[in-house]
Structures are given as C-alpha cells and as structure tokens.
Motif scaffolding. Sequence first.
Motif, mmCIF file in Angstrom:
data_model
loop_
_atom_site.group_PDB
_atom_site.id
_atom_site.type_symbol
_atom_site.label_atom_id
_atom_site.label_comp_id
_atom_site.label_asym_id
_atom_site.label_seq_id
_atom_site.Cartn_x
_atom_site.Cartn_y
_atom_site.Cartn_z
ATOM 1 N N MET A 184 0.692 -1.049 0.175
ATOM 2 C CA MET A 184 -0.031 0.149 0.077
ATOM 3 C C MET A 184 0.707 1.233 -0.155
ATOM 4 O O MET A 184 0.537 2.259 -0.752
ATOM 5 N N GLU A 211 -10.288 -7.955 -1.783
ATOM 6 C CA GLU A 211 -10.074 -6.854 -1.065
ATOM 7 C C GLU A 211 -8.799 -6.153 -1.692
ATOM 8 O O GLU A 211 -8.876 -4.868 -1.737
ATOM 9 N N THR A 212 -8.001 -6.861 -2.202
ATOM 10 C CA THR A 212 -6.852 -6.618 -2.872
ATOM 11 C C THR A 212 -7.259 -5.591 -4.310
ATOM 12 O O THR A 212 -6.728 -4.605 -4.677
ATOM 13 N N GLN A 243 -9.836 -4.489 -4.938
ATOM 14 C CA GLN A 243 -10.532 -3.304 -4.648
ATOM 15 C C GLN A 243 -9.476 -2.032 -4.445
ATOM 16 O O GLN A 243 -9.925 -0.926 -4.662
ATOM 17 N N LYS A 244 -8.315 -2.184 -4.183
ATOM 18 C CA LYS A 244 -7.253 -1.368 -3.942
ATOM 19 C C LYS A 244 -6.327 -1.022 -5.038
ATOM 20 O O LYS A 244 -5.680 -0.199 -5.063
#
Length: 704
Positions: free
Chosen positions: A201, A219-220, A222-223
């Motif tokens: 991140m 989840e990943t 989405q980032k």
Amino acid sequence: MNVMDRNLGERLAEIKGAKMIKSFCYTCPWQCPTEVFVRDDKIVYQKGNPEAPNNIGSRCAKGMASWYVSKDPDRLKYPMLRTNAKGEPGQFKRISWDEAFEFIAKKLKEIADHWGPESVALTCHHDPNTVFYHHLLKDLYGSPNMYAHTSGCEQDRRSACLDLFGHVFPMHDFANSKYVMLWGMNNLGANQGLWESRALMEAKAKGCRLVVIDPNFTETAQKADEWVPIQPGTDGALALAMCKTIIDEKLYDEAFVSSHCEGFTGFQDHLSEKGYTPEWAEDICGIDAERIKRLAREFATTKPSMSAIFKGSGYYTNGHDAGRACYILDAICGEVDKPGNINLKDWAPLGAPVNIPETAIKQPEKEPLHVAMGYPLAPDLPNSRLPDAVINGHPYPIKAWFVHASNPVMSDPNRERVQEMFKNLELAVSLELYMSETSLECDIVLPETSFHEQAEIRQGMWLGPEVILCQPVVEPVGEAKPAYEIVKGIAQKMGWGHHFPYEKWEDWGEVAMKDIPMTLGELKEKGFWAGEVRYNRVPEGLPTASGKIEIYSKNYENAGLNPYPEYTDRTVIPDDEYPLQVTHSKLSMHCNIVTQNNPYLMEVCGENWVEINSIDAAKYGIRDGERCIIESPKDNIEILAKVVEGLVPGCISIRHGHGFGHWAMGSTAKGKGAHSNNLMDTHTNPVTGANCYNECKVRIRQAI
Ligand SMILES: Nc1nc2c(c(=O)[nH]1)N[C@H]1C(S)=C(S)[C@@H](COP(=O)(O)OP(=O)(O)OC[C@H]3O[C@@H](n4cnc5c(=O)[nH]c(N)nc54)[C@H](O)[C@@H]3O)O[C@H]1N2
Ligand SMILES: Nc1nc2c(c(=O)[nH]1)N[C@H]1C(S)=C(S)[C@@H](COP(=O)(O)OP(=O)(O)OC[C@H]3O[C@@H](n4cnc5c(=O)[nH]c(N)nc54)[C@H](O)[C@@H]3O)O[C@H]1N2
Ligand code: SF4
Ligand SMILES: [Mo]
C-alpha cells in the motif's frame, strides 16, 4: 497506528502492571514478531514488535484475539485414547502421558517389524517445532516420509519457484516496486505478513501501479489501479500470451536473458509453434487481445516490476505451467531479485536443535512416498494421493500417520475419502490443540501447548535472513506439552532418550543458535535477529541444474515433460447440469480452520459464505443474505449467499473456513457456516501433486 498510540498502548500495559515479553504470533503462517504483555498468567495486551523489520508495531485482528487460545476452555487438556472402533464417531478416554508414550512406542516398534519404518508418515501445516518429530521419526526411526501441507497450499507456486530459480519461497519487495501484477494473490484479504500488505500500500501511494488478475474483485483488487477479471483456471494462457507480446515487440531484456536465462530462444519458438497469441488467449481468458497487449507492454516497460503468484493460478490441474508462465514474465523482463522484484531471500544459518550422531541415523530403504507415487517434481507429498497408499497399499503401504497442527479431514478435498483412510491405519496420532474433526478419526490425541505456552526459534518471513523467537508467556493449558517433551517421552520408550538430553528449552535453543551472530540471551531481549537484505543474486549463479533461470526446465525434461510451459484446459469444466465453476478464497477475520472457536472473531465473522455475481443470482433465484444450496456431482452444502457485482459470471467464490462439525468439540465453532471440501472429488495436479480444490462444477438453488 502512530507513535502516540503505541506509547499509549505500552503505558496502559504498564499501568496494568504487566510484564512485556518478546515473542511472535503463530495464528497464521506469517509469524509476525510481537510484544506480549502478561500479568497473573494472563495476556493483557499484545502488539507487533516495532523494531522487527517484518513488523510495524501492529497486528491483525486474528493476532490480537489470539490470547483467547491460551485460555479457551475447549482446548484439549489430557492425552486421549480412542475406546471404540474406527469408522464410528470417535469416543475417547483420558490416559496419562506415560501410557500415551508407551502406546505409541509399542505400535511404532510393531509397524517397523511388520512393514518397515517407511510405512510411517507425518504431515503438518503449522509446523510448531515439527523438527523434533523429524528427529524421532526420520533420523532415528528411519522414515523418509516427513512432509508438510504444501499440496493443500502453494504447491504450484513452490514448484514453479524451484524449477525456475531453485528457490523454495521467494518474498516480494513491494516497497521498491513501480508495477506489481498479482495473479490471484489477495494480500489484503489473506494477509501474508502485515508488513508485506503495508509495503504494497505504501508503494502504491508512491505511484506504484497495482494490477490484480483474479476472477473475484477481492479486497486487494478493490485497492488496485486495475482489476483484470479472468476466467478461472486460465492464467497460463494469459501469461503465455503476454510473454509472446513482450518477445514479439522486443520489449524483453536481451542482456539479462542471454546471460542469465536458460532456453530463451527455444521459448520464443515454442510460443510461435503453439500459437500463444493474445488473440488466441482472448476467448480462453475472457480478456480482449488489446488489453492483454497493453498489460504486457506496461509490465515490460515499467521498472522495477513484479509478476507474483500465490495460490490463485494453482488449485487447477494446469496450475504448474500457469505458475511457471507467470514467473517467466519476470525472467524475460530481467526483473528478478533486483530491488522492487520478487526476492530470492537468503535464509538464516539456523541449526538443528538436536544433534543426532551419524552412527545413530537410520537410512530408509524405500524412496520417499512422493517419488514412489510418480511425482518426482512434487515439492511435498501429494496428500490427496495418501489414501491410495493407506487404503490400497499403493505404491507401498502406509500404516501410521502423525498429523501435526493440521486438520486434513477439513482441509483436504474429498472429505469422505480422507475419513475412509483413517479406518485403514494401524496408528493415527493427532498432535493438536483441539479435538478436531481429524483428531476424532485418530487412535490417540495428544494435547500440545500453543505458541503462547511454548518456545520456538524459526526462520523469519522477511526479505533478509531473519531468526525469530517465540517465548512461553503463560502456563500450559491442562497437561499440554510442547513438541520437544512429547518427542522425548516417546524416544525414551524406544530406547533413544539419550538423544534428547535437554531439561529446558534454552538448552536446545542455544544449539540451534550456534551459527547466528547473537546469543540466546540477546535474542530473548530483542525477539529477533535480522541480517542484511541482499539483491542481484542471479549473476552469482542459482541452485538450478544450469545455474541460470530455467525457462527451459531441465527437471521437466528429465521427468519426460515439455520443458516449456504449455496451456491445457483444466479437467473439470461446467456444463448444462452443473453450470457454475467453484473457486475458493480466504476470510480476512479468520485463518484457515484455526480461529473459528474464538468468540471475538466469531462476533465479527460468525460464518463463511459464497459470493455469486448478480447476473447468476438472478438466473438461479439467489438472494443476498439468504441461504442457498450448492450441489456438485458428489455432495451438497447449505451456505449463506452474498450477491456481488465483482465476480466473473459463471463462477462462484466460497470463502474457506467454518463448517462441518467444526470443531467437533469446540462450543463456539460448532455448527457455524459450511464446509465445501466434500463437494470436490480428488483431483491432483499431475506434476506438482497439488490439491485441485477449484476443479469442481456445481449448480445452485435457493434453500427452502
Ligand atoms: N486472513 C487470512 N489470512 C491468511 C489465511 C487465512 O485463512 N486468512 N491463510 C494463509 C494461508 S495458509 C495462505 S496459503 C495464504 C493464501 O493467500 P492467497 O493465495 O492470497 O489467498 P486466497 O484467498 O486463497 O487467494 C486465492 C485467490 O485466488 C483467486 N483465484 C481463484 N481462481 C483463480 C484463477 O484461476 N486465477 C486467478 N488469477 N485467481 C484465482 C481467488 O478468487 C482468490 O482471490 O494466506 C494466508 N493468510
Ligand atoms: N476448500 C478449501 N480448502 C483449503 C483451502 C481453501 O482455500 N479452500 N486452503 C488450503 C490451505 S492454503 C491450507 S494452508 C490448508 C491448511 O489446512 P490444515 O493443514 O488443516 O491447517 P489449518 O487449517 O491451518 O490448521 C489446522 C489445525 O491446526 C491446529 N493448530 C493450530 N495451531 C496449533 C499449534 O500451535 N499446535 C498444534 N499442535 N496444533 C495447532 C488447529 O487447532 C487446527 O485444527 O487448507 C487448505 N484447504
Ligand atoms: S498476520 Fe498472521 S502472524 Fe501476523 S498478527 Fe496476523 S495472524 Fe498473527
Ligand atoms: Mo496455505
């Protein structure tokens, strides 16, 4: 967490009169170094060890809640011996440790006499001090069959790493990267050490482009800057088509491939002969050819870059070559082991904790099971084939199984077959914290101490060489013992007690630390030892047959396989009757099948679920938040449905954990969620021996 918060945490612990002990967390395999604050034999606070390079002072929810394990009333307290016939739900009586040691030693002697020591196998997942069992069962007893759990985990990745780089477990230097391409690797949902997720991140905040290739908008994803929704089981086609674009457009690193890669020219021909073009891959992967070309160009021209896999491209019968192709992208672009690449990490020179003299070491007569089974390239036991050895004696009989910190009845595919196997064992030993579903099938169940109650010295999961220490912070639950004491007890009954002379853990700790430039006393104070992070080891020569990165795999050639990666369809393809493809992913609030008896984590995530695309949901009458039935040709389960937009239509994603009787005797876990592993049949990757959990087609309907 910022510095102020950290100080506040420490101050609070002090106010509570707690003692701080450096340790590490072993709730999941990533072993974050920690500081544990203890008062009156209770863990009152925990945090990450802020000095450790693979920590940043923080822990995840699973780690924070892990104190509960040390006080869980459902923990095993005594050795338990089965009192009824195998195949029936296990009934057990409490026995003494002396009786337990006697029982196991007697059986081991009988089995060695009748079947030979090779007929004893050990597998583990978490391997807390498993090395002591190896000293007993491998060195002294003479079994070559000491295995882990990798075929249920990242076996395809491990095999690809070994073939190409001769490295068993590269790490990821996200912090220095400018372009990260993750193939179904969900760091932010299934964290692989908090420091890696944080580094990813932070790199992204500094401008690193993150591309996630996954059927699921995880989840990943989405980032990420870009999510590439791929058809399940087709990563090999996409990676090979990207390689072709990079080579055709001369975007590869010519100097690097000519000096450090074996078989580049042959690979170029192979891609052409097979016709692995973006246009060919388009329909297979569900990604249009222009997008494939753009991704390939971006990857090859942005440096430093990284193409990284974990299990997403695995779990299929074609996962071995998919993994190789994803890593060949790194190789042809010259992006291996430089800052910002996958990192061929050095290991710390940690020694064995017990020195068995050469003269006492028993050499096995038979070859290890995976070789005899016809999987010479498998980095670990193809454990979905273990029932063949136990039930049918093929390739040779296995009569005893030690299961350490693992619950294969829940974790391996085809649960019924795994249960069936136990009936055929003469000795099944469960080394556990709980009376798990696997424990229930065993003859004898031995309570081990948890990581809060025992010492361990391990390799750290960081870029540089690292040693980490786990210290006992609270008293053991009931009569639970650490692995060393259990091994010593059995060894004494076998006449080998003198090989295990230590009275306290510090004695074997010093033996293990002898080549580490730090004393055990210093390690206890600091919690870790870390060496230098190195880069650019490829020109030094790699531990492969050619000393180079093997695009042309000598190992594959020797095994009679195509030395270059090919694309083949997976074996199970949805059809009219079973139109949906199963995939699996993890739960961020749980680890595998380890944390479901923790009431704090269960309050946040009390059951697992299946994700389904809204188009499919409408087609099959599935409603968000309601229950549905998933049916495969083999079995069916009832599970909570989550209707999502971000999932490739035609594919469902079952979040793994929970279900079945789980745990058999865990009051919080029992009866919550659904267990999917009996939906699939036994499919094994033909080269790596990996379990193919995603080779499974199903249909879905609303539960009435
Ligand atoms: N919170 C948490 N953390 C964990 C664990 C946990 O249970 N919970 N488990 C630990 C363990 S043992 C492991 S091995 C690691 C696992 O770490 P990961 O491998 O990162 O975790 P998974 O969730 O299993 O990820 C598999 C991903 O692959 C995707 N996928 C499925 N099929 C395909 C495909 O054909 N192609 C591509 N590209 N992607 C596909 C799935 O949608 C999913 O997102 O996590 C570790 N960390
Ligand atoms: N369908 C499906 N199946 C999967 C997966 C998936 O994503 N989907 N994931 C796969 C993956 S990646 C993995 S790694 C495997 C893992 O599967 P397993 O090898 O079964 O390992 P875990 O589920 O991590 O842990 C199982 C047991 O370890 C015990 N345990 C925990 N800590 C300790 C300890 O310190 N000492 C002892 N003695 N016991 C301990 C727990 O009580 C638990 O019963 O499952 C695989 N199975
Ligand atoms: S990531 Fe794993 S090892 Fe680290 S704190 Fe969380 S559960 Fe513990
Ligand atoms: Mo795993």
